[in-house]
Scaffold this motif. Structure first.
Motif, PDB file in Angstrom:
ATOM      1  N   ALA A  24       0.833  -1.201   0.000  1.00 47.92           N
ATOM      2  CA  ALA A  24       0.000   0.000   0.000  1.00 47.92           C
ATOM      3  C   ALA A  24       0.871   1.256   0.000  1.00 47.92           C
ATOM      4  CB  ALA A  24      -0.936  -0.001   1.201  1.00 47.92           C
ATOM      5  N   GLY A  25       1.941   1.238   0.780  1.00 49.53           N
ATOM      6  CA  GLY A  25       2.848   2.372   0.816  1.00 49.53           C
ATOM      7  C   GLY A  25       3.616   2.556  -0.482  1.00 49.53           C
ATOM      8  N   LEU A  26       3.995   1.445  -1.111  1.00 46.99           N
ATOM      9  CA  LEU A  26       4.687   1.534  -2.398  1.00 46.99           C
ATOM     10  C   LEU A  26       3.765   2.133  -3.454  1.00 46.99           C
ATOM     11  CD1 LEU A  26       6.492  -1.946  -2.514  1.00 46.99           C
ATOM     12  CD2 LEU A  26       7.442   0.250  -1.785  1.00 46.99           C
ATOM     13  N   LEU A  27       2.509   1.693  -3.441  1.00 49.36           N
ATOM     14  CA  LEU A  27       1.541   2.223  -4.401  1.00 49.36           C
ATOM     15  C   LEU A  27       1.338   3.725  -4.190  1.00 49.36           C
ATOM     16  CD1 LEU A  27      -0.509   1.642  -6.662  1.00 49.36           C
ATOM     17  CD2 LEU A  27      -2.180   1.095  -4.887  1.00 49.36           C
ATOM     18  N   ALA A  28       1.204   4.140  -2.943  1.00 45.08           N
ATOM     19  CA  ALA A  28       1.030   5.564  -2.651  1.00 45.08           C
ATOM     20  C   ALA A  28       2.248   6.366  -3.099  1.00 45.08           C
ATOM     21  CB  ALA A  28       0.777   5.757  -1.157  1.00 45.08           C
ATOM     22  N   ALA A  29       3.438   5.819  -2.885  1.00 45.14           N
ATOM     23  CA  ALA A  29       4.670   6.518  -3.252  1.00 45.14           C
ATOM     24  C   ALA A  29       4.803   6.692  -4.760  1.00 45.14           C
ATOM     25  CB  ALA A  29       5.876   5.771  -2.699  1.00 45.14           C
ATOM     26  N   SER A  30       4.162   5.798  -5.524  1.00 44.62           N
ATOM     27  CA  SER A  30       4.259   5.885  -6.991  1.00 44.62           C
ATOM     28  C   SER A  30       3.498   7.084  -7.540  1.00 44.62           C
ATOM     29  CB  SER A  30       3.734   4.599  -7.628  1.00 44.62           C
ATOM     30  OG  SER A  30       2.310   4.540  -7.570  1.00 44.62           O
ATOM     31  N   GLY A  31       2.538   7.584  -6.763  1.00 49.86           N
ATOM     32  CA  GLY A  31       1.755   8.732  -7.214  1.00 49.86           C
ATOM     33  C   GLY A  31       0.651   8.396  -8.197  1.00 49.86           C
ATOM     34  N   GLY A  32       0.426   7.104  -8.436  1.00 50.58           N
ATOM     35  CA  GLY A  32      -0.616   6.686  -9.371  1.00 50.58           C
ATOM     36  C   GLY A  32      -1.363   5.486  -8.836  1.00 50.58           C
ATOM     37  N   ASP A  33      -2.082   4.822  -9.735  1.00 48.48           N
ATOM     38  CA  ASP A  33      -2.829   3.638  -9.295  1.00 48.48           C
ATOM     39  C   ASP A  33      -2.530   2.417 -10.149  1.00 48.48           C
ATOM     40  OD1 ASP A  33      -4.126   4.250 -11.665  1.00 48.48           O
ATOM     41  OD2 ASP A  33      -6.147   4.291 -10.806  1.00 48.48           O
ATOM     42  N   GLU A  34      -1.548   2.518 -11.050  1.00 51.09           N
ATOM     43  CA  GLU A  34      -1.239   1.405 -11.940  1.00 51.09           C
ATOM     44  C   GLU A  34       0.089   0.766 -11.584  1.00 51.09           C
ATOM     45  OE1 GLU A  34      -0.280   1.308 -16.533  1.00 51.09           O
ATOM     46  OE2 GLU A  34      -2.452   1.242 -16.244  1.00 51.09           O
ATOM     47  N   ILE A  35       0.106  -0.559 -11.582  1.00 51.69           N
ATOM     48  CA  ILE A  35       1.317  -1.319 -11.301  1.00 51.69           C
ATOM     49  C   ILE A  35       1.621  -2.182 -12.518  1.00 51.69           C
ATOM     50  CG2 ILE A  35       2.481  -2.894  -9.712  1.00 51.69           C
ATOM     51  CD1 ILE A  35      -0.916  -1.453  -8.766  1.00 51.69           C
TER      52      ILE A  35
END
Length: 224
Positions: A24-35
């Motif tokens: 969840a923190g990695l996703l937030a740090a990316s600034g987007g919602d796509e992985i």
């Protein structure tokens, strides 16, 4: 360029599970919602299943995972695949064979794109084989010796699945680790995370243990 690379997460395996709280923190740090999921290491182990697992996991975190099927060398030299990686803000390399992953990506267009994306601030994560291959040297899972890795991080080697890894192979790895080499033994569902400033921390269900020249060391030993 952002001036700093993005977050880097080295995961000890059993990725995309409920106890992988760090995602969840990695996703937030990316600034987007796509992985962007690269199931390269699982090329011979139903890579589509790995992607489906990631899709389910990140859907529960409000993210959208999609697979990029870079499974062989031709895929890694494809300009379209490289462009997709270069434009991604969160790139995740799953588990499988670190030797296959290395042979596919080494000195390829996709690898160059991943390096550029990371240095431009994208989040990069690798689990098990993915974590092993991102480093140089890389631990050979067949016997625990050290071999060439991809080298996003240098002079750090990852020993994944540390809570289930063979003591014999671990002993061999530690006995070969000289010259200041740092080894991070990472439990499953656990991440060793490097922030943009170069500091390291551990998150998740298990532990991360660091060894320098085969001797136990603090986590701070990873920072140079």
């Amino acid at each position: 360029m952002s001036g700093h690379p993005g977050l880097l997460a080295l995961v000890g395996g059993a990725e995309w599970q409920e106890q992988c709280s760090f995602d969840a923190g990695l996703l937030a740090a990316s600034g987007g919602d796509e992985i962007l999921i690269l199931p390269t290491a699982a090329a011979y182990e139903h890579p589509e299943r790995a992607v489906a697992s990631a899709e389910r996991h990140f859907d529960g975190l409000g993210g959208r995972a999609r697979g990029l099927m870079v499974l062989g060398r031709r895929d890694a030299e494809d300009a379209g695949n490289a462009e997709a990686v270069r434009g991604a803000r969160f790139i995740y390399l799953g588990g499988g064979s670190p030797l296959h992953l290395r042979s596919v990506l080494k000195d390829s267009k996709v690898w160059q794109a991943l390096e550029e994306a990371w240095h431009d601030g994208a989040v990069v994560a690798g689990s098990s084989a993915g974590a092993m291959a991102l480093c140089d040297p890389m631990i050979d899972p067949r016997g625990g010796a050290l071999t060439l890795g991809l080298g996003l991080i240098e002079q750090v080697a990852v020993l994944p699945h540390a809570n289930t890894w063979s003591p014999e192979k671990a002993h061999r790895t530690f006995s070969l680790a000289a010259g200041g080499l740092r080894i991070a033994a990472i439990d499953e569902q656990t991440a060793l995370i490097r922030d943009p400033g170069g500091e390291w921390r551990a998150e998740g269900a298990g532990e991360v243990r660091v060894f320098v020249d085969g001797k136990a060391a603090p986590l701070a030993a990873l920072t140079r």
